[in-house]
Motif scaffolding. Structure first.
Motif, PDB file in Angstrom:
ATOM      1  N   ILE A 115       0.837  -1.206   0.000  1.00 46.45           N
ATOM      2  CA  ILE A 115       0.000   0.000   0.000  1.00 46.45           C
ATOM      3  C   ILE A 115       0.870   1.253   0.000  1.00 46.45           C
ATOM      4  N   THR A 116       2.032   1.180   0.657  1.00 42.59           N
ATOM      5  CA  THR A 116       2.931   2.337   0.695  1.00 42.59           C
ATOM      6  C   THR A 116       3.547   2.598  -0.670  1.00 42.59           C
ATOM      7  N   THR A 117       4.096   1.568  -1.283  1.00 38.45           N
ATOM      8  CA  THR A 117       4.759   1.762  -2.578  1.00 38.45           C
ATOM      9  C   THR A 117       3.757   2.141  -3.663  1.00 38.45           C
ATOM     10  N   ILE A 118       2.562   1.582  -3.608  1.00 41.50           N
ATOM     11  CA  ILE A 118       1.553   1.926  -4.619  1.00 41.50           C
ATOM     12  C   ILE A 118       1.088   3.365  -4.443  1.00 41.50           C
ATOM     13  N   MET A 119       0.915   3.805  -3.203  1.00 38.72           N
ATOM     14  CA  MET A 119       0.511   5.191  -2.980  1.00 38.72           C
ATOM     15  C   MET A 119       1.595   6.157  -3.459  1.00 38.72           C
ATOM     16  N   VAL A 120       2.844   5.869  -3.114  1.00 43.60           N
ATOM     17  CA  VAL A 120       3.950   6.738  -3.541  1.00 43.60           C
ATOM     18  C   VAL A 120       4.085   6.718  -5.061  1.00 43.60           C
ATOM     19  N   ALA A 121       3.952   5.539  -5.662  1.00 45.44           N
ATOM     20  CA  ALA A 121       4.035   5.431  -7.122  1.00 45.44           C
ATOM     21  C   ALA A 121       2.895   6.177  -7.795  1.00 45.44           C
ATOM     22  N   SER A 122       1.721   6.116  -7.197  1.00 45.58           N
ATOM     23  CA  SER A 122       0.571   6.829  -7.757  1.00 45.58           C
ATOM     24  C   SER A 122       0.814   8.331  -7.757  1.00 45.58           C
ATOM     25  N   GLU A 150       4.721   6.236   4.745  1.00 42.19           N
ATOM     26  CA  GLU A 150       5.189   7.001   3.585  1.00 42.19           C
ATOM     27  C   GLU A 150       6.482   7.739   3.906  1.00 42.19           C
ATOM     28  N   LEU A 151       6.501   8.435   5.030  1.00 41.89           N
ATOM     29  CA  LEU A 151       7.683   9.212   5.398  1.00 41.89           C
ATOM     30  C   LEU A 151       8.885   8.299   5.650  1.00 41.89           C
ATOM     31  N   GLY A 152       8.646   7.197   6.369  1.00 40.94           N
ATOM     32  CA  GLY A 152       9.733   6.260   6.632  1.00 40.94           C
ATOM     33  C   GLY A 152      10.283   5.664   5.355  1.00 40.94           C
ATOM     34  N   PHE A 153       9.391   5.315   4.437  1.00 38.11           N
ATOM     35  CA  PHE A 153       9.818   4.738   3.165  1.00 38.11           C
ATOM     36  C   PHE A 153      10.653   5.731   2.365  1.00 38.11           C
ATOM     37  N   LEU A 154      10.211   6.979   2.301  1.00 38.34           N
ATOM     38  CA  LEU A 154      10.938   7.996   1.538  1.00 38.34           C
ATOM     39  C   LEU A 154      12.340   8.219   2.098  1.00 38.34           C
ATOM     40  N   PHE A 155      12.456   8.254   3.412  1.00 41.73           N
ATOM     41  CA  PHE A 155      13.778   8.452   4.011  1.00 41.73           C
ATOM     42  C   PHE A 155      14.667   7.231   3.798  1.00 41.73           C
ATOM     43  N   LEU A 156      14.097   6.034   3.933  1.00 43.57           N
ATOM     44  CA  LEU A 156      14.885   4.823   3.710  1.00 43.57           C
ATOM     45  C   LEU A 156      15.356   4.723   2.259  1.00 43.57           C
ATOM     46  N   MET A 157      14.590   5.322   1.359  1.00 37.86           N
ATOM     47  CA  MET A 157      14.956   5.339  -0.063  1.00 37.86           C
ATOM     48  C   MET A 157      15.793   6.558  -0.430  1.00 37.86           C
ATOM     49  N   ASN A 158      16.095   7.398   0.566  1.00 37.80           N
ATOM     50  CA  ASN A 158      16.832   8.645   0.317  1.00 37.80           C
ATOM     51  C   ASN A 158      16.141   9.514  -0.732  1.00 37.80           C
ATOM     52  N   PHE A 159      14.818   9.403  -0.779  1.00 42.29           N
ATOM     53  CA  PHE A 159      13.981  10.196  -1.684  1.00 42.29           C
ATOM     54  C   PHE A 159      14.348   9.987  -3.157  1.00 42.29           C
TER      55      PHE A 159
END
Length: 212
Positions: A115-122, A150-159
């Motif tokens: 759900i996190t990756t799909i929301m960010v991808a959307s 969402e925020l945790g994912f973005l930081f872990l991915m270094n945006f």
């Protein structure tokens, strides 16, 4: 049930909600890939002793009983995210797993990761999007959890969320190979299971709540 790489590519580039009543093939292909990765990881999971506390935000308190296929179809049904969103989400999942070598997809974290990756991808692909609170309802979590994921994912991915055309095409090709070579049987099995589940559902149009 006949499935082909060409159908997957047609869905990605020319899927129309007005003209199509079936779920795009990319969803079943992605479900098959993720499911096989999950099974493989859970077989070797007992040998893993190190896990980052940062990636534990994706862990549910209990393992959800909803299949990956059903969960992806639910997201597609209620968000109407286009097939290309799921390709980009697949790119993000692959990047995330590569950048976090201690992270392994399993039954407790797969739904929240999806759900996190799909929301960010959307948000990356689509011009218009639902709010985080709506994605949270669809995904079976609270808005606070959705925002945190969402925020945790973005930081872990270094945006690093950019996906150029060549990368997008390469992942499309990988999904096509999954249909034509590696996973045709698994995908057909996934599709049959999904159809059986649909046939038992009697209230398709009402927004049903789930909790992860």
């Amino acid at each position: 049930m006949a499935i082909s790489p060409r159908k997957l590519r047609n869905d990605v580039y020319s899927y129309s909600y007005q003209n199509q009543s079936n779920t795009p093939l990319v969803i079943s292909v992605l479900a098959s890939l993720i499911q096989r990765s999950l099974v493989r990881n859970e077989r070797i999971g007992r040998f893993m002793s190190r896990r980052s506390r940062y990636t534990r935000i994706f862990d549910s308190h209990e393992t959800p009983d909803m299949t990956i296929q059903s969960y992806l179809e639910r997201i597609f049904k209620y968000t109407k995210a286009g097939p290309s969103v799921y390709v980009v989400a697949y790119v993000y999942i692959d990047r995330f797993c590569r950048s976090q070598p201690e992270f392994r997809i399993n039954g407790r974290n797969v739904h929240r990761l999806l759900i996190t990756t799909i929301m960010v991808a959307s948000k990356y692909v689509e011009d218009m999007n639902y709010r985080n609170s709506y994605f949270a309802r669809v995904g079976g979590i609270t808005t606070k959890e959705m925002n945190s994921l969402e925020l945790g994912f973005l930081f872990l991915m270094n945006f690093k969320m950019h996906v150029n055309l060549s990368v997008f095409e390469s992942y499309c090709c990988h999904l096509e190979r999954e249909v034509s070579i590696g996973g045709g049987y698994h995908i057909e099995k996934t599709l049959r299971c999904a159809e059986e589940i649909k046939s038992r559902q009697t209230d398709q149009d009402r927004f049903t709540r789930i909790t992860l």
